[in-house]
Motif scaffolding. Structure first.
Motif, PDB file in Angstrom:
ATOM      1  N   GLU A  15       0.823  -1.207   0.000  1.00  0.00           N
ATOM      2  CA  GLU A  15       0.000   0.000   0.000  1.00  0.00           C
ATOM      3  C   GLU A  15       0.859   1.259   0.000  1.00  0.00           C
ATOM      4  OE1 GLU A  15      -3.323   0.001  -0.412  1.00  0.00           O
ATOM      5  OE2 GLU A  15      -3.032  -2.159  -0.652  1.00  0.00           O
ATOM      6  N   THR A  17       1.961   3.265   2.269  1.00  0.00           N
ATOM      7  CA  THR A  17       1.926   4.153   3.436  1.00  0.00           C
ATOM      8  C   THR A  17       1.176   3.472   4.578  1.00  0.00           C
ATOM      9  OG1 THR A  17      -0.183   5.219   2.872  1.00  0.00           O
ATOM     10  CG2 THR A  17       1.820   6.184   1.936  1.00  0.00           C
ATOM     11  N   THR A  19      -1.086   4.867   6.400  1.00  0.00           N
ATOM     12  CA  THR A  19      -2.501   5.249   6.313  1.00  0.00           C
ATOM     13  C   THR A  19      -3.288   4.288   5.422  1.00  0.00           C
ATOM     14  OG1 THR A  19      -1.928   7.577   6.622  1.00  0.00           O
ATOM     15  CG2 THR A  19      -4.096   7.092   5.709  1.00  0.00           C
ATOM     16  N   LYS A  20      -2.732   3.968   4.242  1.00  0.00           N
ATOM     17  CA  LYS A  20      -3.420   3.055   3.321  1.00  0.00           C
ATOM     18  C   LYS A  20      -3.464   1.641   3.871  1.00  0.00           C
ATOM     19  CE  LYS A  20      -2.506   5.612  -0.959  1.00  0.00           C
ATOM     20  NZ  LYS A  20      -1.843   5.582  -2.290  1.00  0.00           N
ATOM     21  N   ALA A  21      -2.396   1.249   4.574  1.00  0.00           N
ATOM     22  CA  ALA A  21      -2.367  -0.084   5.186  1.00  0.00           C
ATOM     23  C   ALA A  21      -3.435  -0.199   6.269  1.00  0.00           C
ATOM     24  CB  ALA A  21      -0.986  -0.363   5.768  1.00  0.00           C
ATOM     25  N   ASP A  23      -6.301   1.357   6.300  1.00  0.00           N
ATOM     26  CA  ASP A  23      -7.589   1.212   5.621  1.00  0.00           C
ATOM     27  C   ASP A  23      -7.792  -0.209   5.103  1.00  0.00           C
ATOM     28  OD1 ASP A  23      -8.169   3.846   6.082  1.00  0.00           O
ATOM     29  OD2 ASP A  23      -7.422   4.548   4.133  1.00  0.00           O
ATOM     30  N   LYS A  24      -6.745  -0.794   4.544  1.00  0.00           N
ATOM     31  CA  LYS A  24      -6.854  -2.137   3.965  1.00  0.00           C
ATOM     32  C   LYS A  24      -7.092  -3.189   5.041  1.00  0.00           C
ATOM     33  CE  LYS A  24      -4.639  -5.444   0.879  1.00  0.00           C
ATOM     34  NZ  LYS A  24      -3.532  -5.693  -0.077  1.00  0.00           N
TER      35      LYS A  24
END
Length: 299
Positions: A15, A17, A19-21, A23-24
């Protein structure tokens, strides 16, 4: 080291970052930080180095990331195999036909197949009806049911069934006592068709176009029931598969007329991609389709 730690490392790397991790993985930032510290504590070394707010794998982290890819892939494959053992195969088959009348029998066949393979999603792609072979080549479809074949080494054709097309006229029509009609008989007629383009209409392709005959008027009417009512009112004629017409013949106001001395026969085929590898349920579906149509419908 647990599976959740491997998923965490894989998500951060792919991902890009934190932050994206987050969310995932549907974690809070504190939960993610806690799991990462837990993994590093168990290993006794850092997995990531923080450089300019970026998460960069250390040498130990790179080894762990490669291991995560291997283990998670094998785990996913094992889960799928177990589900298939318990619930049957999972997958999707996208199907369309060049003839709208085929949609009368197709949903019933699909429903019966799904009783045997409840986890295989059968999707009818009606928007591909006019150009099913092109959609097959474009990978929009997995199966095209067609009567018109094009020569293409990428396409394989399997026999499905043969049917006969007839003309449907009112009981008061001038053709009503004819044993059969030929192309010239259409010159002063109002022909009702299901849809344009005209090149996809069987009666035009096989009878009128070769004889260079144009009916007096042609109207595209997508609803079969509406066309039947027009025919009953002696406001036009239409062509239809003989088997598809049977339910409407309970009315004495319409009559089927043979097209040509020997009748107008169509061969229908299942078209698939020639060199594509298909799962087992796909071949089972084709066999099921061929068997059901020929036995139950006796086409």
């Amino acid at each position: 080291m647990e599976i959740r730690h491997l998923r965490l490392i894989k998500a951060i790397v792919e991902e890009g970052t934190i932050t994206k991790a987050i969310d995932k993985l549907h974690l809070t930032q504190s939960a993610l930080s806690h799991q990462l510290k837990e993994a590093e504590s168990q290993l006794g070394t850092s997995i990531f180095s923080r450089t300019n707010k970026k998460m960069v794998l250390t040498k130990a982290g790179e080894k762990l990331y490669n291991l995560a890819n291997d283990i998670l892939k094998k785990l996913s494959e094992a889960e799928l195999e177990i589900k298939q053992m318990v619930f049957g195969e999972f997958g999707e088959i996208r199907i369309s036909t060049e003839c709208y009348s085929s949609y009368h029998w197709l949903p019933s066949v699909l429903k019966q197949f799904q009783i045997l393979y409840p986890n295989v999603n059968l999707k009818i792609v009606t928007e591909a009806t006019h150009y099913p072979l092109q959609k097959l080549l474009d990978n929009v479809l997995d199966i095209a049911i067609v009567s018109d074949q094009i020569k293409n080494e990428k396409i394989k054709y399997l026999e499905l069934f043969q049917d006969e097309m007839v003309m449907v006229v009112s009981e008061n029509h001038s053709w009503v006592n004819k044993k059969f009609v030929v192309a010239k008989d259409f010159e002063n007629e109002h022909l009702l068709i299901h849809s344009l383009p005209l090149e996809t209409v069987t009666i035009h392709q096989l009878v009128l176009e070769p004889a260079k005959i144009k009916p007096l008027k042609i109207t595209a009417l997508p609803l079969t029931e509406a066309s039947i009512e027009m025919v009953k009112a002696d406001m036009g004629i239409m062509s239809m598969a003989k088997w598809a017409l049977q339910p409407y013949l309970k009315s004495t106001k319409i009559k089927p007329i043979k097209i040509g001395r020997n009748g107008l026969k169509r061969n229908h085929f299942i078209a698939i991609l020639n060199n594509k590898t298909y799962p087992e349920y796909f071949h089972q579906f084709i066999t099921f389709l061929q068997t059901e149509i020929n036995q139950q419908w006796n086409l």
